[in-house]
Scaffold this active site. Sequence first.
Site, PDB file in Angstrom:
ATOM      1  N   ASP A  82      28.614  45.109  38.890  1.00  0.00           N
ATOM      2  CA  ASP A  82      29.806  45.759  39.433  1.00  0.00           C
ATOM      3  C   ASP A  82      29.626  47.258  39.589  1.00  0.00           C
ATOM      4  O   ASP A  82      30.491  47.924  40.142  1.00  0.00           O
ATOM      5  CB  ASP A  82      31.021  45.462  38.541  1.00  0.00           C
ATOM      6  CG  ASP A  82      32.286  45.254  39.346  1.00  0.00           C
ATOM      7  OD1 ASP A  82      32.182  44.800  40.500  1.00  0.00           O
ATOM      8  OD2 ASP A  82      33.370  45.553  38.831  1.00  0.00           O
ATOM      9  N   ASP A 107      40.905  37.104  30.271  1.00  0.00           N
ATOM     10  CA  ASP A 107      40.394  35.818  29.805  1.00  0.00           C
ATOM     11  C   ASP A 107      41.505  34.963  29.197  1.00  0.00           C
ATOM     12  O   ASP A 107      41.653  33.781  29.535  1.00  0.00           O
ATOM     13  CB  ASP A 107      39.266  36.037  28.797  1.00  0.00           C
ATOM     14  CG  ASP A 107      39.584  37.117  27.771  1.00  0.00           C
ATOM     15  OD1 ASP A 107      40.726  37.613  27.761  1.00  0.00           O
ATOM     16  OD2 ASP A 107      38.693  37.457  26.968  1.00  0.00           O
TER      17      ASP A 107
END
Length: 822
Positions: free
Chosen positions: A96, A525
Amino acid sequence: MMSIICEIWFAFSWLLDQLPKFFPVNRATDLNVLKEKFETPTPNNPAGKSDLPGIDIYVSTADPEKEPPLVTANTILSILAADYPVEKLSCYVSDDGGALLTFEAMAEAASFANLWVPFCRKHGIEPRNPESYFSLKRDPFKNKVRPDFVKDRRRLKREYDEFKVRINGLPDSIRRRSDAYNAREEIKAMKLRRQAVEDELLEPLKVSKATWMADGTHWPGTWIVSASEHSKGDHAGIIQVMLKPPSDDPLNGTVESSPLDFTEVDIRLPMLVYVSREKRPGYDHNKKAGAMNALVRASAIMSNGPFILNLDCDHYIYNSQAMREGMCFMMDRGGDRICFVQFPQRFEGIDPSDRYANHNTVFFDVNMRALDGLQGPVYVGTGCLFRRTALYGFDPPRSKDHSSGFCCCCFPRRKKPVNSAPEEHTALRMGDEEEEMMNPSLFSKRFGNSSFLIDSIPVAEFQGRPLADHPAVKNGRAPGALTIPRELLDASTVAEAISVISCWYEDKTEWGNRVGWIYGSVTEDVVTGYRMHNRGWKSIYCVTKRDAFRGTAPINLTDRLHQVLRWATGSVEIFFSRNNALLASPKMKILQRIAYLNVGIYPFTSLFLIVYCFLPALSLFSGQFIVQSLNITFLVYLLVITLTLCALAVLEIKWSGINLEEWWRNEQFWLIGGTSAHLAAVLQGLLKVVAGIEISFTLTSKSGGDENDDEFADLYVLKWSSLMIPPITIMITNLIAIAVGVSRTIYSAIPQWSRLLGGVFFSFWVLAHLYPFAKGLMGRRGRTPTIVYVWSGLIAITISLLWVAISPPAGATDIGGSFQFP
């Protein structure tokens, strides 16, 4: 009154923690059954080719300075060497940060894999992370019978040392190469300028300091010296296939192709793909969740594995058969209703005493096993095997046939007519209404306008079904359906994959809202797993005999507190969002709802905990205990409560297999985190909800595995943080209060020893919990100057005497009899 309020909250919090623990489960797998069922010759599969479904593995990294490329490369090598059908495995590395350093490190890893992977297969190496394997302290020759093992291992060790040197030298190599190319470009530009303008004074020419690839072209990602369209938040999308898809049939090595003898070893390697999604100013890229969703789309087009395993860059495969263990549950009868299989997180590089409870054994071995007896464990961000269609936001198969989490007698469900949709669409359902049955013509509104992506969805759903080899299996697939070779990867497919990782692709779609990893929280998450459970999916907790994965954790006090701060802040965000378990659907079981409710509520305990930590000191300062006197009723009540809590703790320790020291370390850090990080998380969460102030966090640094004189040197590094202020204040206050209480009692005309003992006992209890925090403040062992202890004692004595002088005990005219201050 304060004590009573705190006790009521603690009782409520304790109930939230204990209720989901009523049905703990221990599971076991049989890999021989899996092999017999999917990899043994049958009439439908006469060649005995693997009928297991494909798995796409995601490895995420963002900053090569905080996440060393050598660590990521070792994780990649452990994946490529995993014991799973090579043609069914694909690895995607999400960078990223778009760094050339990460790109070239992955290229080096792909090259080294040509030796490392066949070596692991030939000799049955465990673990298959070269750094961990060559660092093993046990005998590496145990159970090795091949005569060429010693020679092969010696050669691989030398090759790996050279590989590490090349990886460590990449930053300087890239910098020198870029400087040389930039100097050449500057000379060219000056020559062209002089030819165009003669006999004129020329101003110095400014040439952009580009970062250059080895082939002499500009790196399309982030440059070392940031420039327009080449910075961390502004660069093009990149996809590079570093290892092409392997052939469908085994390929043994030859004498000429390798310096080692791999003539009896399959030398094929799984597909390896480097991915860096496009980033442009003005777009919200949604941090890690956005990067994971880009991988979901790209991998759907390139390999479309029906199952997805996500790993952090520092979490490598420690058990080469871990994916087979997870697949035992996914391919079992009823496995099509399982959204993910979560493996416990295990860590290396933790100090032997585990001072700051980095192993989190109480959570992973008690809480998660308990949740496995309900609707399943929560998703914890790494080491998780997903069903792709569950990530796409579909409801589980036969969701209408399963009752809700509430009583069906009290809340009867309206019967609906039987649907006659085609079989391939029956399992693709979103929403509770039959008219919302999904079909490919409606997918573009949810998933975007990529026809490649849309066409891959029903294929992934079908390939993820268990075998229809028994009448009890519903929604199964025919045996042998996955033995056919997959389609070749061509340029048009890669071009389509690049288009779906563009920053505009998610506009006006449901990515991040219902589809993929969920946006809007720093703990994406937990929210992602919650959404799946809320739709009726079930998850499984897979504890293997040999740890499935291992990673690193911050052992420094400051880093650990900031890690806990991020988790707690995410929990506060969940509590104030529509992901609050109080708003869960009826498809979630009631005890599972309570578990998720506790996830959002636990940081608020810090408000009561910090008050409770000051109560003993307040008691000693004021001379008033929390009860009027230590009578027999209070002592019996205290004894019963204490024995009950100890019995429950022993019971948890007994069935979970953790030891008493691990349990006590968890209790200590619960108080340390509760009085520091959790309190700050509540304040930050309230600021975000009330004032709209966004929260940003720095990336947790990963260990690079440097060989220092002290393996745990980072443990003793003290980095100041404002999170340390509340625990320090609690310690100092309680120490002074003890000194004041002892002084008052000694110099009192009628000493009240019972009140003193009660206050001192609870103050010492608080200080005992904060002992690891105090050791962290001291730094390296043996380096705390003795004068620090001397001055601390003198200051405490002075303050206690001043307090007694200012507020002498009732009925006392002198301090200490004839003693007088000068």
